[in-house]
Enzyme design. Structure first.
Site, PDB file in Angstrom:
ATOM      1  N   THR A 146      25.555 -69.691 -72.824  1.00  0.00           N
ATOM      2  CA  THR A 146      26.521 -69.771 -73.925  1.00  0.00           C
ATOM      3  C   THR A 146      27.311 -71.065 -73.827  1.00  0.00           C
ATOM      4  OG1 THR A 146      26.793 -67.387 -73.800  1.00  0.00           O
ATOM      5  CG2 THR A 146      28.546 -68.594 -74.921  1.00  0.00           C
ATOM      6  N   ARG A 174      21.270 -56.118 -80.300  1.00  0.00           N
ATOM      7  CA  ARG A 174      22.047 -56.266 -79.048  1.00  0.00           C
ATOM      8  C   ARG A 174      23.157 -57.309 -79.246  1.00  0.00           C
ATOM      9  NH1 ARG A 174      23.401 -60.700 -75.423  1.00  0.00           N
ATOM     10  NH2 ARG A 174      23.813 -59.792 -73.392  1.00  0.00           N
ATOM     11  N   VAL A 175      24.350 -56.974 -78.845  1.00  0.00           N
ATOM     12  CA  VAL A 175      25.478 -57.918 -78.892  1.00  0.00           C
ATOM     13  C   VAL A 175      25.936 -58.161 -77.458  1.00  0.00           C
ATOM     14  CG1 VAL A 175      27.856 -58.259 -79.686  1.00  0.00           C
ATOM     15  CG2 VAL A 175      26.189 -57.147 -81.184  1.00  0.00           C
ATOM     16  N   GLY A 176      26.191 -59.420 -77.126  1.00  0.00           N
ATOM     17  CA  GLY A 176      26.651 -59.761 -75.783  1.00  0.00           C
ATOM     18  C   GLY A 176      28.171 -59.840 -75.711  1.00  0.00           C
ATOM     19  N   ASP A 177      28.646 -60.473 -74.654  1.00  0.00           N
ATOM     20  CA  ASP A 177      30.090 -60.592 -74.434  1.00  0.00           C
ATOM     21  C   ASP A 177      30.755 -61.627 -75.336  1.00  0.00           C
ATOM     22  OD1 ASP A 177      28.433 -62.423 -72.823  1.00  0.00           O
ATOM     23  OD2 ASP A 177      30.375 -63.300 -72.304  1.00  0.00           O
ATOM     24  N   THR A 197      30.264 -67.060 -69.535  1.00  0.00           N
ATOM     25  CA  THR A 197      28.868 -67.294 -69.904  1.00  0.00           C
ATOM     26  C   THR A 197      27.984 -66.655 -68.839  1.00  0.00           C
ATOM     27  OG1 THR A 197      27.152 -68.983 -70.206  1.00  0.00           O
ATOM     28  CG2 THR A 197      29.023 -69.613 -68.853  1.00  0.00           C
ATOM     29  N   GLY A 198      26.768 -66.317 -69.228  1.00  0.00           N
ATOM     30  CA  GLY A 198      25.855 -65.653 -68.297  1.00  0.00           C
ATOM     31  C   GLY A 198      25.504 -64.271 -68.804  1.00  0.00           C
TER      32      GLY A 198
HETATM   33  N1  GLY Z   1      26.726 -64.388 -72.341  1.00  0.00           N
HETATM   34  C1  GLY Z   1      25.895 -64.357 -73.471  1.00  0.00           C
HETATM   35  C2  GLY Z   1      25.159 -63.116 -73.668  1.00  0.00           C
HETATM   36  O1  GLY Z   1      24.930 -62.365 -72.740  1.00  0.00           O
HETATM   37  O2  GLY Z   1      24.781 -62.855 -74.778  1.00  0.00           O
END
Ligand code: GLY
Length: 283
Positions: A146, A174-177, A197-198
């Site tokens: 990210t 799917r949604v990330g952080d 990020t990660g």
């Molecule tokens: N950190 C970005 C994601 O996992 O989507």
């Protein structure tokens, strides 16, 4: 106040340079974060953000992005955004032009188009070829980096921003952080800003960005707050050392910090001197 910016990963060099260019010519941190992130989103060679970003399992690019502006603690975010590359600018419009904080999926896309963003094919020939190869072999590059930018402007105001295509070949929906407040980013204008990020699933389970800002509120430096938070998470779940998670922070006084669960994280930082790139040791 001397302006400062920090951005994630190697591609963050150009991102941070762009953010600093705007900050040093007097722009707000809000403008600097958006302009910096747009450099990464517009670059087809960066295959984890914006145009050319990695698609989901069905070959469709779904972007997540957010921007949080210290004054007024204002937030705008999009998740699962299809067909539009400029996710950070759409997130900013959510902040400025709607009573909401997060628009998702078709609603985010319709909102972007209604505000003049042009839908486009988000796959480059290279990203399509990589997805087709994954369909055949099941083998994928694990990176899902990210772009995060934190900025402090000459008025002493703070802003945080994130943008990503998320985990490569993720499940549709799917949604990330990255678009989730307190997880992928947080900004408190009286204290500081943080972003992550990660591995999004790990970052959101520990609400890392909010925790970092709260550590700073209790008097820790941005570096201590990042390292304490990452150490707490990897001690609680040592599997996090096998899949990279990284955080950055910027204090109200211009000090910055960063931490990672694993080797391989770099940040770009800019103040009055040239933008520098640094490797961050794992906790
Ligand atoms: N950190 C970005 C994601 O996992 O989507």
């Amino acid at each position: 106040m001397k302006p400062v910016a920090i951005a994630t990963w190697r591609f963050g060099l150009a991102t941070c340079e762009e953010a600093m260019k705007h900050l040093l010519s007097g722009a707000t941190a809000l403008d600097a974060v958006e302009r910096g992130i747009r450099v990464t989103e517009d670059d087809p060679e960066i295959d984890t953000v914006g145009y050319g970003g990695a698609p989901n399992a069905e070959g469709i690019v779904e972007l997540d992005a957010a921007i949080m502006w210290g004054p007024g603690r204002r937030l705008g975010a999009v998740s699962g955004l299809r067909d539009i590359a400029e996710a950070i600018s759409v997130a900013r419009l959510v902040l400025e032009n709607t009573p909401h904080c997060l628009l998702t999926g078709i609603g985010a896309r319709d909102f972007a188009i209604a505000n003049g963003f042009k839908p486009r094919n988000m796959l480059t020939p290279e990203s399509k070829a990589r997805w087709e190869e994954w369909k055949k072999t099941g083998i994928a590059n694990e990176s899902h980096d990210t772009v995060c930018v934190l900025a402090l402007d000459k008025n002493g105001d703070l802003c945080a921003g994130t943008s990503t295509s998320g985990i490569r070949y993720k499940m549709p929906g799917r949604v990330g952080d990255s678009p989730l407040v307190g997880c992928g980013l947080y900004c408190d204008n009286a204290v500081g800003a943080a972003a992550a990020t990660g591995q999004g699933e790990d970052i959101m389970r520990y609400a890392m960005s909010f925790r970092i800002v709260e550590e700073m509120r209790r008097g820790h430096s941005p570096m201590e707050a990042c390292r304490n938070t990452m150490e707490w998470a990897v001690t609680d779940d040592p599997r996090m050392r096998n899949r990279i998670s990284c955080v950055i922070a910027l204090g109200k006084d211009g000090q910055w910090g960063a931490a990672a669960s694993k080797k391989g994280f770099t940040v770009a930082t800019g103040g009055t001197d040239e933008v520098q790139q640094l490797e961050i040791d794992p906790v």
